[in-house]
Design a protein around this motif. Sequence first.
Motif, PDB file in Angstrom:
ATOM      1  N   LEU A   1      29.852  55.397  20.928  1.00  0.00           N
ATOM      2  CA  LEU A   1      28.416  55.555  21.116  1.00  0.00           C
ATOM      3  C   LEU A   1      27.799  54.230  21.567  1.00  0.00           C
ATOM      4  O   LEU A   1      27.927  53.201  20.899  1.00  0.00           O
ATOM      5  CB  LEU A   1      27.751  56.020  19.818  1.00  0.00           C
ATOM      6  CG  LEU A   1      28.028  57.470  19.399  1.00  0.00           C
ATOM      7  CD1 LEU A   1      27.470  57.753  18.027  1.00  0.00           C
ATOM      8  CD2 LEU A   1      27.447  58.443  20.424  1.00  0.00           C
ATOM      9  N   GLY A   2      27.167  54.258  22.733  1.00  0.00           N
ATOM     10  CA  GLY A   2      26.535  53.068  23.272  1.00  0.00           C
ATOM     11  C   GLY A   2      27.457  52.178  24.074  1.00  0.00           C
ATOM     12  O   GLY A   2      27.036  51.107  24.541  1.00  0.00           O
ATOM     13  N   TYR A   3      28.710  52.596  24.259  1.00  0.00           N
ATOM     14  CA  TYR A   3      29.687  51.772  24.970  1.00  0.00           C
ATOM     15  C   TYR A   3      30.378  52.594  26.060  1.00  0.00           C
ATOM     16  O   TYR A   3      30.377  53.827  26.025  1.00  0.00           O
ATOM     17  CB  TYR A   3      30.739  51.224  23.996  1.00  0.00           C
ATOM     18  CG  TYR A   3      30.182  50.264  22.985  1.00  0.00           C
ATOM     19  CD1 TYR A   3      30.153  48.894  23.233  1.00  0.00           C
ATOM     20  CD2 TYR A   3      29.671  50.727  21.770  1.00  0.00           C
ATOM     21  CE1 TYR A   3      29.637  48.006  22.293  1.00  0.00           C
ATOM     22  CE2 TYR A   3      29.158  49.850  20.827  1.00  0.00           C
ATOM     23  CZ  TYR A   3      29.146  48.491  21.097  1.00  0.00           C
ATOM     24  OH  TYR A   3      28.624  47.623  20.169  1.00  0.00           O
ATOM     25  N   SER A   4      31.022  51.891  26.977  1.00  0.00           N
ATOM     26  CA  SER A   4      31.791  52.585  28.005  1.00  0.00           C
ATOM     27  C   SER A   4      33.023  53.220  27.378  1.00  0.00           C
ATOM     28  O   SER A   4      33.584  52.698  26.408  1.00  0.00           O
ATOM     29  CB  SER A   4      32.190  51.616  29.125  1.00  0.00           C
ATOM     30  OG  SER A   4      33.029  50.589  28.639  1.00  0.00           O
ATOM     31  N   PHE A   5      33.434  54.346  27.934  1.00  0.00           N
ATOM     32  CA  PHE A   5      34.615  55.034  27.413  1.00  0.00           C
ATOM     33  C   PHE A   5      35.899  54.254  27.683  1.00  0.00           C
ATOM     34  O   PHE A   5      36.928  54.513  27.068  1.00  0.00           O
ATOM     35  CB  PHE A   5      34.750  56.415  28.071  1.00  0.00           C
ATOM     36  CG  PHE A   5      33.716  57.406  27.625  1.00  0.00           C
ATOM     37  CD1 PHE A   5      33.607  57.768  26.293  1.00  0.00           C
ATOM     38  CD2 PHE A   5      32.854  57.990  28.542  1.00  0.00           C
ATOM     39  CE1 PHE A   5      32.669  58.696  25.878  1.00  0.00           C
ATOM     40  CE2 PHE A   5      31.906  58.926  28.144  1.00  0.00           C
ATOM     41  CZ  PHE A   5      31.803  59.272  26.807  1.00  0.00           C
ATOM     42  N   LEU A   6      35.829  53.331  28.598  1.00  0.00           N
ATOM     43  CA  LEU A   6      37.032  52.646  29.065  1.00  0.00           C
ATOM     44  C   LEU A   6      36.718  51.172  29.287  1.00  0.00           C
ATOM     45  O   LEU A   6      35.648  50.815  29.772  1.00  0.00           O
ATOM     46  CB  LEU A   6      37.493  53.294  30.366  1.00  0.00           C
ATOM     47  CG  LEU A   6      38.785  52.884  31.043  1.00  0.00           C
ATOM     48  CD1 LEU A   6      39.263  54.028  31.933  1.00  0.00           C
ATOM     49  CD2 LEU A   6      38.607  51.639  31.916  1.00  0.00           C
ATOM     50  N   ALA A   7      37.667  50.314  28.921  1.00  0.00           N
ATOM     51  CA  ALA A   7      37.555  48.881  29.205  1.00  0.00           C
ATOM     52  C   ALA A   7      38.936  48.382  29.598  1.00  0.00           C
ATOM     53  O   ALA A   7      39.948  48.792  29.016  1.00  0.00           O
ATOM     54  CB  ALA A   7      37.030  48.120  27.993  1.00  0.00           C
ATOM     55  N   ALA A   8      38.993  47.496  30.595  1.00  0.00           N
ATOM     56  CA  ALA A   8      40.276  46.984  31.094  1.00  0.00           C
ATOM     57  C   ALA A   8      40.196  45.468  31.236  1.00  0.00           C
ATOM     58  O   ALA A   8      39.117  44.900  31.400  1.00  0.00           O
ATOM     59  CB  ALA A   8      40.629  47.622  32.436  1.00  0.00           C
ATOM     60  N   GLN A   9      41.364  44.834  31.157  1.00  0.00           N
ATOM     61  CA  GLN A   9      41.419  43.374  31.330  1.00  0.00           C
ATOM     62  C   GLN A   9      42.716  42.990  32.024  1.00  0.00           C
ATOM     63  O   GLN A   9      43.795  43.484  31.684  1.00  0.00           O
ATOM     64  CB  GLN A   9      41.326  42.666  29.981  1.00  0.00           C
ATOM     65  CG  GLN A   9      41.377  41.137  30.072  1.00  0.00           C
ATOM     66  CD  GLN A   9      41.019  40.456  28.767  1.00  0.00           C
ATOM     67  OE1 GLN A   9      40.056  40.836  28.102  1.00  0.00           O
ATOM     68  NE2 GLN A   9      41.792  39.447  28.387  1.00  0.00           N
ATOM     69  N   ALA A  10      42.605  42.102  33.016  1.00  0.00           N
ATOM     70  CA  ALA A  10      43.756  41.494  33.678  1.00  0.00           C
ATOM     71  C   ALA A  10      43.836  40.047  33.198  1.00  0.00           C
ATOM     72  O   ALA A  10      42.881  39.286  33.367  1.00  0.00           O
ATOM     73  CB  ALA A  10      43.607  41.548  35.187  1.00  0.00           C
ATOM     74  N   THR A  11      44.962  39.700  32.575  1.00  0.00           N
ATOM     75  CA  THR A  11      45.138  38.361  32.008  1.00  0.00           C
ATOM     76  C   THR A  11      46.365  37.711  32.621  1.00  0.00           C
ATOM     77  O   THR A  11      47.448  38.306  32.626  1.00  0.00           O
ATOM     78  CB  THR A  11      45.316  38.424  30.481  1.00  0.00           C
ATOM     79  OG1 THR A  11      44.226  39.163  29.905  1.00  0.00           O
ATOM     80  CG2 THR A  11      45.343  37.018  29.878  1.00  0.00           C
ATOM     81  N   TYR A  12      46.210  36.477  33.133  1.00  0.00           N
ATOM     82  CA  TYR A  12      47.285  35.752  33.786  1.00  0.00           C
ATOM     83  C   TYR A  12      47.915  34.757  32.813  1.00  0.00           C
ATOM     84  O   TYR A  12      47.212  33.976  32.162  1.00  0.00           O
ATOM     85  CB  TYR A  12      46.760  35.027  35.029  1.00  0.00           C
ATOM     86  CG  TYR A  12      45.935  35.908  35.919  1.00  0.00           C
ATOM     87  CD1 TYR A  12      46.466  37.095  36.437  1.00  0.00           C
ATOM     88  CD2 TYR A  12      44.613  35.598  36.216  1.00  0.00           C
ATOM     89  CE1 TYR A  12      45.704  37.926  37.234  1.00  0.00           C
ATOM     90  CE2 TYR A  12      43.842  36.432  37.019  1.00  0.00           C
ATOM     91  CZ  TYR A  12      44.397  37.599  37.523  1.00  0.00           C
ATOM     92  OH  TYR A  12      43.628  38.438  38.312  1.00  0.00           O
TER      93      TYR A  12
END
Length: 434
Positions: free
Chosen positions: A135-146
């Motif tokens: 609730l109040g947030y995106s359903f999906l979050a992604a991160q690319a880490t080097y």
Amino acid sequence: MISGSKITIEMEIISEEIIKPSSRTPDHLKTFKLSFLDQLTLHTYAPIILLYESKTVTCSDVLKKSLSETLTKYYPFAGRLSEEDGITVDCNDEGVLFVEAKIIGCRLLDFVHNPNYETQSLLFPEGYLWKGSCLGYSFLAAQATYFECGGMALTISMSHKVADAPTLGIFLSDWAAIARREVRPPPMILATSIPYFNLEYIMPEIELDMSKPLVTKRYVFDAQDIARLKQSVTGLVENPTKIALVTALLYKCAINASTTKTGSFKSTTLIQLVNMRPRVEPPLPDNSIGNFTWYFTTSNRDQSETSLGNLMIQLKKGIKELGVSGLDDWLLSVRESANNVKGLFDNLDVYRCSHVRGRSFYQMNFGWGNPIWGTIADVLVKNTFILYDTPDGYGVEAVVSLEEDHMRLFNEEVMDYVSSKQKSQSASLTRSRI
């Protein structure tokens, strides 16, 4: 920042932005209600880690552009869950979170050999590793880490309210395909494609105890280990699958370890999650997205029922009793049995098992090769087994989460069933968080 006796690991944010669909969602698709299977699902995010040995200088641009194009087809994921009723999805194109970062003080192989929870937490957008409510947030979050000296982690955390494990797998597969400029058909959105049934009551949230120290370990059962397990149930179970064998083994070892810890046998139940898409008539397509997973249970009231062969028989019976039926009839039967879900968590030692089918995590090629490892982050819910096929397709990787004292005894039990080679290479066999 993570500090140890010899090294400090830090994470530096390069960029953080909201990725929106490349095309606007049409007005007639702007809202829909969660299916009642979605409504029955817990508020939690599933966190997946993909590790790549190489990256290109433009990989973040490729990832962001292809994610935007993918969200046009998966437009509900770019929306938000209504805070008014908690069941309406506003497909308003608000977008999803994408973070680009680099990690200092940790190389790719360092993480592979010691993927501790503290370092895992740096690989996900802040607050999204096993996040609760959407609730109040995106359903999906992604991160690319080097990583230092090359290599990259791509992580994705997706709300279980709109996606089960098969959905997460097909979303990642389509995202990777679009990054390679491959054309894929749009998915079927289950909530708008299957009959809608009113629950007629509010499903209570199940409170899972996460207060006690947990340990997550990963065990790899190779083809030889599977062959030995099959041999041990010869004459009792016909054509046992490798997933059923490993599930029964983990459950057996957990029961034995619990009995040793407490000094007495306690009634136990295993909840086995099953993808129902191919089990209804007619079957639903593989690329149907949303929640379409149900469960069966096996219960054991006496220690004499917990041999590997007997547990295999129970698992085979459970999957058979799920049966095959028409879609409407099956959905009605689920609605009638939904009241029983919460009761499964009371007064018993309850274990939960799910299987991510196939080698899909190892085939997520965004244009710079397949990942060297794909897995779920350390699990924060006790008594959980999550199974994956190994890259060669012949073995099984099992992620196991238990309370610390339970895990110590469980590990002693399960090590009797793995090859001597793996016992001598514990770093490649088990990876733990305490």
